[in-house]
Structures are given as structure tokens and as C-alpha cells.
Design an enzyme around this catalytic site. Structure first.
Site, PDB file in Angstrom:
ATOM      1  CB  CYS A  97      -0.973  -0.015   1.170  1.00  0.00           C
ATOM      2  SG  CYS A  97      -2.218  -1.297   0.962  1.00  0.00           S
ATOM      3  CG  HIS A 136      -3.241   3.323   1.927  1.00  0.00           C
ATOM      4  ND1 HIS A 136      -3.624   3.000   0.647  1.00  0.00           N
ATOM      5  CD2 HIS A 136      -3.364   2.187   2.667  1.00  0.00           C
ATOM      6  CE1 HIS A 136      -3.953   1.716   0.616  1.00  0.00           C
ATOM      7  NE2 HIS A 136      -3.806   1.205   1.812  1.00  0.00           N
ATOM      8  CG  ASN A 146      -6.656  -0.981   0.692  1.00  0.00           C
ATOM      9  OD1 ASN A 146      -6.004  -0.484  -0.212  1.00  0.00           O
ATOM     10  ND2 ASN A 146      -6.102  -1.494   1.782  1.00  0.00           N
TER      11      ASN A 146
END
Ligand code: ACO
Length: 334
Positions: free
Chosen positions: A118, A259, A289
């Protein structure tokens, strides 16, 4: 950053692509012991997008790249380099960057993939900046693209509801104006996190076999609570550090771009920085996500919605598997 070359790198164009297929929380309610209410309140996610099973990550990366080129008004042949950050490359090799370069006609570009889960886009952007700052390359395309639907165990309610598919890209170019563009970066890894978030199967440690497939070793494994705590601390600390380092007060920050893993992690990071949610870019509600695509897609969507002005300070901050975490301060230049 202690050293800079003759130029600053600035973001000269942005683009994004999400698949058409919308997967609402009610989809999971239909076959798992979960509810729309649980998913929304514990994660902030209402829906996400999925590619078709036969469409690879490059399908999205190509479209994000083409949007950037169109908006900048340049041909693919003008690109010097393409970096793709992803944990879901089309294949282990050749690199997805090479596949994308071929598809868009970037005949003069070299390229490679970069993997930092990520934090991929932040680490990739930090890498791309170096090529531009030193004057070696003038047009570097960095694309964050992930097809998380192929890594999520659709029978595990702890896991599958969190992820979605998407891609987004920045074009970096040099400027002699040292007051704009990318100003600073702070990057970290801590390998002690390797036991809390991983994909065990498919690499050289556990090459694919019937057994690895039967044991579901090709899916994401995550100790949610452990990662949650580490992510809150990592993202909040590094964002606050970036503000302190540059003497930025909350009112000096136009946007935090975190994020998008969990709305509660985002909220905790904003609280620590002292900025209200009106100064936080959020698209987790629509896309879940999307790993490498979360940060650039937020920037691209907010930019085309007219919400970012030239001169705005943006703090981009990520946390992911590894652990990896990082923050980039940039002054918007277009
Ligand atoms: N629906 C209903 N119940 C659920 C669901 C679901 N979809 N998922 C989990 N639960 C249950 C659990 O089984 C548990 O039940 P139990 O108490 O009976 O065992 C209960 O809900 C509470 O579980 P928790 O783990 O305490 O839930 P939590 O509030 O921590 O939320 C979550 C879980 C959303 C995964 C959270 O921990 C999280 O976001 N973690 C961090 C994710 C992250 O940042 N990852 C890093 C990036 S990803 C990457 O790099 C690839």
C-alpha cells in the site's frame, strides 16, 4: 530532502480509471455473515469496483495512462519512463510497465514495476522524482494500479469486503522553480510487520502447487487489529513529522491525502495532524482499498472536481504491508 538536483519535479497531469462493475456491500450480505452497517461503520466502505476476471491490472493502468496523456496533450512517444507500482502485476515478468508501454505506444520509454504494497505509490513517486530532479529524464509517468479482487478471499468476511480494483497516474516533469512541486519525502520500512500482512503463496518461498491452492496461500492474509494499530501510529507519526519539519500549521495544509485502508485510520491521522475531515481526501467509500491506486486516484478525482488550487500544500501519506510507510509533501503546481 538533503540533496536536490538542478530541478524540482512537479506533477504536470493526473488521471485515473476504475472498472464499471460496482460491488455494493449488499453483495456480501447475500452470501456472508456480514452487514452493510458493519462494513460501513468499521471501514467506511459502501462499495468498490471489480474488473472482470479475464481483465488484468494493465487494463486499468493503460486507461489511467491514456487519460494523463490526453489531459497533458502529449503523445506517448514523449514519455521517457513508466513506473508501475503494484502487488498484482499481470505476470511476474515481463513487468506490467513494459506491457503498458507497448499498449500505449511509449516507444521511447524504459520502465519497471515497483512493489511496496500500500506504500507502492509513495515509494514509486519518491523514485520517479529522482530521475526528474537530476535532469536525466523530462517526462516520467508513475502509475499505481492494483486488481485486489484477485487476491481477496471471497469466502472470508475479514478480508474480502476491504478491497477493490483501480488505477491512477501522475506525470512528473522538471521545473527550475524550486518553490513548487515535490518538496520533501520521508520513507520507512520495518520488516517485523512481515508476519502480520502477507501473501504466502506464489513466490519462490511457496511456488504454486495444488497444496498451496488448497490451503488458500495465494490470498491476502492480514491480522487486522495488529495492522490497524501499526497503521494508525505509522501514518499519524509520519504526517505530523512532515508538518513539523516544514513548520506547517494545520491551516497551511490544503489536503492530507492518506492511503485509503480504513476510514478510522484516516480519521486518527487527521486528528493527530489537527486537520478537519474537510481537508482530507477521501474516496474509500466508493472504491475500498485499491492498494497502489488510493492516493493518486484521490488526487486525480479532487483535481478534476476543481478542489485543488495551484500553490496548495498536499501531504500524501501511506502505510502498508512490510511494514512500509511514507509521506510526501508537494506544492501543487498546475
Ligand atoms: N462483517 C461482520 N463481522 C466481521 C467482519 C465483517 N465483514 N469482519 C470481521 N468481523 C468480525 C470479526 O470476526 C470479529 O468477530 P469476533 O469478535 O467474533 O472474532 C469482529 O468483527 C471484530 O473484529 P475486529 O478485528 O476487532 O474488527 P476491527 O474493528 O479491527 O476491524 C478491520 C477489522 C476492518 C480489518 C480493521 O482491523 C482494519 O482496517 N485493519 C487494518 C487494515 C489495513 O490498514 N491494512 C493495511 C493496508 S492493506 C495492504 O497493505 C495490502
Amino acid at each position: 530532502m538533503s540533496h536536490k538536483g538542478p530541478y524540482n519535479a512537479y506533477v504536470s497531469a493526473v488521471g485515473h480509471y476504475f472498472p464499471d462493475k460496482v460491488i455494493p456491500n449488499s453483495y456480501y450480505e447475500s452470501y456472508l455473515d456480514t452487514t452493510d452497517e458493519w462494513i460501513k461503520t468499521r471501514t467506511g466502505i459502501s462499495e468498490r469496483r471489480f474488473l472482470e476476471p479475464n481483465q488484468p491490472t494493465s487494463f486499468m493502468a493503460i486507461r489511467a495512462a491514456q487519460m494523463v496523456l490526453e489531459k497533458r496533450g502529449i503523445s506517448a512517444e514523449e514519455l521517457d519512463a513508466i513506473i508501475i507500482t503494484t502487488v498484482t502485476p499481470d505476470m511476474f515478468y515481463p513487468a506490467t510497465a513494459v506491457i503498458v508501454a507497448d499498449a500505449i505506444g511509449a516507444k521511447n520509454a524504459f520502465g519497471f514495476d515497483l512493489s511496496a504494497a500500500c506504500s507502492g505509490f509513495i515509494f514509486g513517486l519518491a523514485t520517479a522524482i529522482q530521475f526528474v530532479q537530476c535532469g536525466t529524464y523530462k517526462k516520467v509517468l508513475i502509475i499505481g494500479a492494483d486488481k485486489m479482487s484477485c487476491l481477496a478471499d471471497m469466502s472470508d468476511r475479514n478480508n474480502c469486503v476491504l478491497f477493490g480494483d483501480g488505477a491512477a497516474a501522475f506525470l512528473l516533469e522538471p521545473t527550475e522553480d524550486k518553490t513548487i512541486g515535490i518538496i520533501d519525502q520521508i520513507l520507512h520500512v520495518d520488516g517485523s510487520g512481515k508476519d502480520s500482512l502477507y501473501q504466502l503463496g506464489g513466490g519462490s518461498l511457496n511456488p504454486p502447487t495444488h497444496e498451496t491452492v488448497d490451503k488458500k496461500m495465494h490470498y491476502i492474509y492480514q491480522e487486522g487489529k495488529t495492522v490497524f494499530k501499526a497503521a494508525v501510529k505509522g501514518m499519524a507519526d509520519i504526517s505530523a513529522e512532515m508538518m513539523e519539519k516544514h513548520n506547517l500549521k494545520p491551516e497551511d495544509v490544503a489536503y492530507l491525502v492518506p492511503h485509503q485502508a480504513n476510514m478510522r485510520i484516516i480519521q486518527a491521522t487527521a486528528d493527530r495532524m489537527g486537520v478537519g475531515l474537510d481537508k482530507v481526501m477521501i474516496n474509500i467509500n466508493k472504491y475500498g482499498n485499491t492498494t497502489s491506486a488510493t492516493i493518486p486516484s484521490c488526487v486525480s478525482e479532487y483535481y478534476y472536481d476543481g478542489k485543488i488550487k495551484k500553490g496548495d500544500n498536499l501531504i500524501l501519506t501511506s502505510f502498508g504491508a512490510g511494514y512500509t510507510w511514507g509521506s510526501i509533501l508537494l506544492k501543487w503546481a498546475i
